[in-house]
Motif scaffolding. Structure first.
Motif, PDB file in Angstrom:
ATOM      1  N   HIS A  25       0.818  -1.209   0.000  1.00  0.00           N
ATOM      2  CA  HIS A  25       0.000   0.000   0.000  1.00  0.00           C
ATOM      3  C   HIS A  25       0.853   1.261   0.000  1.00  0.00           C
ATOM      4  O   HIS A  25       0.631   2.160  -0.799  1.00  0.00           O
ATOM      5  N   LEU A  26       1.838   1.301   0.904  1.00  0.00           N
ATOM      6  CA  LEU A  26       2.701   2.495   0.901  1.00  0.00           C
ATOM      7  C   LEU A  26       3.793   2.378  -0.156  1.00  0.00           C
ATOM      8  O   LEU A  26       4.432   3.359  -0.508  1.00  0.00           O
ATOM      9  N   GLY A  27       4.043   1.182  -0.632  1.00  0.00           N
ATOM     10  CA  GLY A  27       5.050   0.982  -1.685  1.00  0.00           C
ATOM     11  C   GLY A  27       6.476   1.166  -1.183  1.00  0.00           C
ATOM     12  O   GLY A  27       7.394   1.449  -1.957  1.00  0.00           O
ATOM     13  N   LEU A  28       6.678   0.994   0.134  1.00  0.00           N
ATOM     14  CA  LEU A  28       8.031   1.189   0.694  1.00  0.00           C
ATOM     15  C   LEU A  28       8.809  -0.126   0.668  1.00  0.00           C
ATOM     16  O   LEU A  28       8.234  -1.212   0.723  1.00  0.00           O
ATOM     17  N   ASP A  29      10.105   0.009   0.649  1.00  0.00           N
ATOM     18  CA  ASP A  29      11.017  -1.132   0.488  1.00  0.00           C
ATOM     19  C   ASP A  29      10.899  -2.107   1.668  1.00  0.00           C
ATOM     20  O   ASP A  29      10.999  -1.698   2.833  1.00  0.00           O
ATOM     21  N   TRP A  30      10.725  -3.385   1.348  1.00  0.00           N
ATOM     22  CA  TRP A  30      10.593  -4.418   2.389  1.00  0.00           C
ATOM     23  C   TRP A  30      11.802  -4.478   3.315  1.00  0.00           C
ATOM     24  O   TRP A  30      11.704  -4.864   4.473  1.00  0.00           O
ATOM     25  N   ARG A  31      12.969  -4.076   2.815  1.00  0.00           N
ATOM     26  CA  ARG A  31      14.174  -4.152   3.662  1.00  0.00           C
ATOM     27  C   ARG A  31      14.061  -3.250   4.888  1.00  0.00           C
ATOM     28  O   ARG A  31      14.594  -3.564   5.948  1.00  0.00           O
ATOM     29  N   ASP A  32      13.352  -2.112   4.732  1.00  0.00           N
ATOM     30  CA  ASP A  32      13.139  -1.241   5.901  1.00  0.00           C
ATOM     31  C   ASP A  32      12.235  -1.919   6.922  1.00  0.00           C
ATOM     32  O   ASP A  32      12.399  -1.737   8.128  1.00  0.00           O
ATOM     33  N   GLY A  33      11.292  -2.690   6.423  1.00  0.00           N
ATOM     34  CA  GLY A  33      10.425  -3.440   7.329  1.00  0.00           C
ATOM     35  C   GLY A  33      11.189  -4.543   8.046  1.00  0.00           C
ATOM     36  O   GLY A  33      11.040  -4.749   9.256  1.00  0.00           O
ATOM     37  N   VAL A  34      12.015  -5.252   7.302  1.00  0.00           N
ATOM     38  CA  VAL A  34      12.843  -6.317   7.898  1.00  0.00           C
ATOM     39  C   VAL A  34      13.624  -5.756   9.081  1.00  0.00           C
ATOM     40  O   VAL A  34      13.644  -6.332  10.168  1.00  0.00           O
ATOM     41  N   LYS A  35      14.249  -4.608   8.871  1.00  0.00           N
ATOM     42  CA  LYS A  35      15.129  -4.041   9.918  1.00  0.00           C
ATOM     43  C   LYS A  35      14.334  -3.637  11.158  1.00  0.00           C
ATOM     44  O   LYS A  35      14.774  -3.863  12.275  1.00  0.00           O
ATOM     45  N   TRP A  36      13.169  -3.032  10.929  1.00  0.00           N
ATOM     46  CA  TRP A  36      12.387  -2.562  12.081  1.00  0.00           C
ATOM     47  C   TRP A  36      11.858  -3.754  12.892  1.00  0.00           C
ATOM     48  O   TRP A  36      11.935  -3.776  14.116  1.00  0.00           O
ATOM     49  N   PHE A  37      11.347  -4.759  12.213  1.00  0.00           N
ATOM     50  CA  PHE A  37      10.883  -5.964  12.917  1.00  0.00           C
ATOM     51  C   PHE A  37      12.069  -6.618  13.647  1.00  0.00           C
ATOM     52  O   PHE A  37      11.933  -7.089  14.766  1.00  0.00           O
ATOM     53  N   PHE A  38      13.198  -6.626  12.995  1.00  0.00           N
ATOM     54  CA  PHE A  38      14.356  -7.330  13.568  1.00  0.00           C
ATOM     55  C   PHE A  38      14.849  -6.639  14.847  1.00  0.00           C
ATOM     56  O   PHE A  38      15.384  -7.269  15.731  1.00  0.00           O
ATOM     57  N   ARG A  39      14.620  -5.353  14.903  1.00  0.00           N
ATOM     58  CA  ARG A  39      15.015  -4.654  16.131  1.00  0.00           C
ATOM     59  C   ARG A  39      14.100  -5.021  17.301  1.00  0.00           C
ATOM     60  O   ARG A  39      14.544  -5.163  18.431  1.00  0.00           O
ATOM     61  N   TRP A  40      12.801  -5.174  17.044  1.00  0.00           N
ATOM     62  CA  TRP A  40      11.856  -5.314  18.153  1.00  0.00           C
ATOM     63  C   TRP A  40      11.512  -6.756  18.520  1.00  0.00           C
ATOM     64  O   TRP A  40      11.246  -7.056  19.686  1.00  0.00           O
ATOM     65  N   LEU A  41      11.443  -7.638  17.556  1.00  0.00           N
ATOM     66  CA  LEU A  41      10.906  -8.979  17.824  1.00  0.00           C
ATOM     67  C   LEU A  41      11.857  -9.816  18.678  1.00  0.00           C
ATOM     68  O   LEU A  41      13.024  -9.995  18.311  1.00  0.00           O
ATOM     69  N   VAL A  42      11.365 -10.337  19.758  1.00  0.00           N
ATOM     70  CA  VAL A  42      12.190 -11.251  20.561  1.00  0.00           C
ATOM     71  C   VAL A  42      12.448 -12.534  19.760  1.00  0.00           C
ATOM     72  O   VAL A  42      13.504 -13.143  19.869  1.00  0.00           O
ATOM     73  N   ASP A  43      11.481 -12.912  18.923  1.00  0.00           N
ATOM     74  CA  ASP A  43      11.697 -14.107  18.096  1.00  0.00           C
ATOM     75  C   ASP A  43      12.394 -13.775  16.771  1.00  0.00           C
ATOM     76  O   ASP A  43      12.550 -14.648  15.910  1.00  0.00           O
ATOM     77  N   GLY A  44      12.809 -12.515  16.609  1.00  0.00           N
ATOM     78  CA  GLY A  44      13.366 -12.080  15.318  1.00  0.00           C
ATOM     79  C   GLY A  44      14.541 -12.954  14.895  1.00  0.00           C
ATOM     80  O   GLY A  44      15.535 -13.036  15.604  1.00  0.00           O
ATOM     81  N   ASP A  45      14.402 -13.607  13.784  1.00  0.00           N
ATOM     82  CA  ASP A  45      15.555 -14.343  13.256  1.00  0.00           C
ATOM     83  C   ASP A  45      15.636 -14.188  11.750  1.00  0.00           C
ATOM     84  O   ASP A  45      14.650 -13.866  11.084  1.00  0.00           O
ATOM     85  N   VAL A  46      16.834 -14.357  11.238  1.00  0.00           N
ATOM     86  CA  VAL A  46      17.106 -14.033   9.841  1.00  0.00           C
ATOM     87  C   VAL A  46      16.170 -14.805   8.917  1.00  0.00           C
ATOM     88  O   VAL A  46      15.489 -14.234   8.057  1.00  0.00           O
ATOM     89  N   ALA A  47      16.101 -16.113   9.089  1.00  0.00           N
ATOM     90  CA  ALA A  47      15.358 -16.940   8.139  1.00  0.00           C
ATOM     91  C   ALA A  47      13.863 -16.608   8.172  1.00  0.00           C
ATOM     92  O   ALA A  47      13.242 -16.390   7.129  1.00  0.00           O
ATOM     93  N   ASN A  48      13.281 -16.552   9.367  1.00  0.00           N
ATOM     94  CA  ASN A  48      11.828 -16.379   9.443  1.00  0.00           C
ATOM     95  C   ASN A  48      11.400 -14.948   9.218  1.00  0.00           C
ATOM     96  O   ASN A  48      10.343 -14.695   8.629  1.00  0.00           O
ATOM     97  N   ASN A  49      12.165 -14.009   9.707  1.00  0.00           N
ATOM     98  CA  ASN A  49      11.785 -12.617   9.505  1.00  0.00           C
ATOM     99  C   ASN A  49      11.924 -12.262   8.022  1.00  0.00           C
ATOM    100  O   ASN A  49      10.972 -11.848   7.373  1.00  0.00           O
ATOM    101  N   SER A  50      13.096 -12.477   7.479  1.00  0.00           N
ATOM    102  CA  SER A  50      13.322 -12.064   6.090  1.00  0.00           C
ATOM    103  C   SER A  50      12.522 -12.936   5.118  1.00  0.00           C
ATOM    104  O   SER A  50      11.996 -12.439   4.121  1.00  0.00           O
ATOM    105  N   GLY A  51      12.430 -14.221   5.405  1.00  0.00           N
ATOM    106  CA  GLY A  51      11.662 -15.109   4.517  1.00  0.00           C
ATOM    107  C   GLY A  51      10.206 -14.686   4.445  1.00  0.00           C
ATOM    108  O   GLY A  51       9.610 -14.611   3.365  1.00  0.00           O
ATOM    109  N   ASN A  52       9.627 -14.374   5.599  1.00  0.00           N
ATOM    110  CA  ASN A  52       8.228 -13.942   5.608  1.00  0.00           C
ATOM    111  C   ASN A  52       8.058 -12.563   4.976  1.00  0.00           C
ATOM    112  O   ASN A  52       7.087 -12.313   4.260  1.00  0.00           O
TER     113      ASN A  52
END
Ligand SMILES: Cc1cc2nc3c(=O)[nH]c(=O)nc-3n(C[C@H](O)[C@H](O)[C@H](O)COP(=O)(O)OP(=O)(O)OC[C@H]3O[C@@H](n4cnc5c(N)ncnc54)[C@H](O)[C@@H]3O)c2cc1C
Length: 444
Positions: free
Chosen positions: A337-364
């Motif tokens: 909807h906003l058309g923003l780069d998914w990589r910015d989303g990956v980074k923000w989730f990765f900062r906050w999620l206690v379960d944040g991991d490379v494979a599941n965060n970036s894969g999803n």
């Protein structure tokens, strides 16, 4: 063998830990070891806190068996080799992992061990089926699509769970220094780490697993297992969790098992495609992103003016965890909807999620953005329809967006449709303009 080091990484448990069990079976004395890498600690205060809690718990479990946990700060390979010299270790045991960081660590450790004539033994334990354990057509590729992967995963021969060592004999004169102080996390309502807490939750989970099929998408019911962070740090063995589900009949356990299959799926994708956090898995979908800092900030702060999106983003900041359905909705809102780069989303989730991991965060994230393993990469999530379907009474939104607490029922999902007199009394922003034409869902 006289002395072996077990280098713990993301396997912070004593149950079903093949590396620990094998070291205890083959060496006279064993040194359980963890290296805090300051580089990783900086990435996420929430995960740093969970990690420290998990280390404290692991140390207690090892002590109860006569062992201990040696924790040092520094570069993991250099610290392992230093310890190996101190205790004259003849072997190092390590659980294998797939991220670029983990693989570099494994390679360097391998080189150093060879140089010093120490045997390095690698073990499974991060997934149910080791990445590469099933391959399409028996070749050397990986599965790009989930359904065939899952069929192979389900019918593969899973390894047997290994027993928890009864006694762990430390070398004489080896004293463990106190653990560094517990760092502050950022989310006040984050889960506490540790194998003991993970096992307690796993034990309680079968009471709810039978409704998982019906309720896992019900955002207000909050009826998922919340085991993800314990799996992320290996406080729980994924194999043990999967076996508990497989022992049960019914649609609930089957649906839950399938989610564990997704977890393994992304590990084998990441093993084959280690740049998953920064490079598109499918390059053709990776075009036309916008870089609008203002819109990105509104999304991060949970101030987009679209309540279901804001509720998800705020849940993540409050709890270090977000409901899966909210992860899908918020990620789709950012990218489609906003058309923003998914990589910015990956980074923000990765900062906050206690379960944040490379494979599941970036894969999803790539799945949602249409650059990943989705067979329908142009799929869209209409946030209003999603909200009305998965939070029909608006309970989830009101829980996390207190400015809308006075709006009853599903009207809370579209505050812009409320009468002006009501809307003007709410301290809640108007919706962010969408970048895309199909923003019709925002029109009154
Ligand atoms: C954009 C986005 C980012 C995500 N980032 C992460 C992440 O960094 N780490 C993470 O563990 N999960 C991630 N997920 C997947 C999923 O949202 C979480 O695993 C789940 O919400 C965790 O809650 P739970 O333990 O209650 O899950 P449950 O519903 O109880 O599921 C059981 C377990 O299955 C696994 N699982 C469930 N759904 C998925 C999935 N879609 N992909 C992979 N594994 C899954 C998890 O290990 C989870 O603990 C992400 C999903 C999206 C859409």
């Amino acid at each position: 063998m006289r002395t072996a080091i077990v280098l713990f990484t993301r396997d912070l448990r004593v149950h079903d830990n093949p590396a620990l069990a094998a070291a205890c079976a083959s060496a006279e004395t064993v040194v359980p070891f963890f290296v805090l890498d300051p580089q990783l600690q900086k990435l996420s205060p929430n995960r740093a806190r969970f990690l420290h809690q998990s280390l404290a718990d692991l140390r207690e479990s090892l002590r109860a068996r006569g062992g201990d946990l040696i924790v040092r700060e520094g570069e993991p390979v250099a610290e392992t080799m230093r310890l190996a010299r101190e205790v004259q270790a003849e072997g190092v045991a390590l659980t294998q992992d797939v991220s670029t960081y983990a693989r570099r660590r494994e390679e360097r450790l391998n080189d150093e061990c060879e140089r010093h004539r120490i045997s390095l033994r690698l073990f499974p334990g991060t997934t149910v089926v080791p990445p590469g354990g099933v391959r399409p057509g028996g070749g050397d590729g990986h599965y790009k699509v989930f359904s065939p992967y899952y069929r192979a995963w389900e019918s593969a021969k899973w390894r047997d769970e290994v027993a928890t060592p009864e006694r762990i004999a430390l070398p004489a004169d080896l004293a463990a220094a106190p653990l560094p102080p517990l760092p502050d996390g950022e989310s006040p309502a984050a889960l506490n780490g540790g194998e003991t807490e993970g096992l307690r939750r796993l034990k309680a989970w079968p009471r709810h697993i039978h409704t998982y099929d019906d309720l896992h998408d019900d955002m207000a019911a909050d009826a998922t297992s919340r085991l993800s962070a314990y799996l992320r740090f290996g406080c729980l063995s994924p194999l043990a969790v999967a076996n508990r589900a497989r022992d049960l009949d019914g649609a609930g356990p089957a649906a839950f098992l399938r989610q564990l299959g997704w977890r393994d799926f992304y590990y084998q994708v990441t093993q084959a495609f280690p740049k998953i956090s920064t490079q598109p898995y499918r390059a053709s979908g990776d075009t036309g992103w916008r870089y609008d800092q203002d819109a990105l900030q509104h999304w991060k702060d949970g101030l987009t003016g679209v309540p279901i999106v804001d509720a998800g983003m705020r849940q993540m900041q409050a709890e270090g965890w977000m409901h899966n359905r909210a992860r899908l909705i918020t990620a789709a809102f950012l990218t489609k909807h906003l058309g923003l780069d998914w990589r910015d989303g990956v980074k923000w989730f990765f900062r906050w999620l206690v379960d944040g991991d490379v494979a599941n965060n970036s894969g999803n994230w790539q799945w949602v953005a249409g650059t990943g393993n989705d067979t329908r990469p142009y799929r869209r999530f209409n946030p209003i329809r999603q909200a009305e379907r998965f939070d029909p009474d608006g309970v989830y939104v009101r829980r996390y967006v207190p400015e809308l607490a006075s709006v009853a029922g599903k009207a809370v999902h579209q505050p812009w449709r409320l009468p002006d007199t009501v809307r003007s009394g709410l301290d809640y922003p108007a919706p962010l303009e969408s970048h895309r034409d199909e923003a019709v869902w925002l029109r009154p």
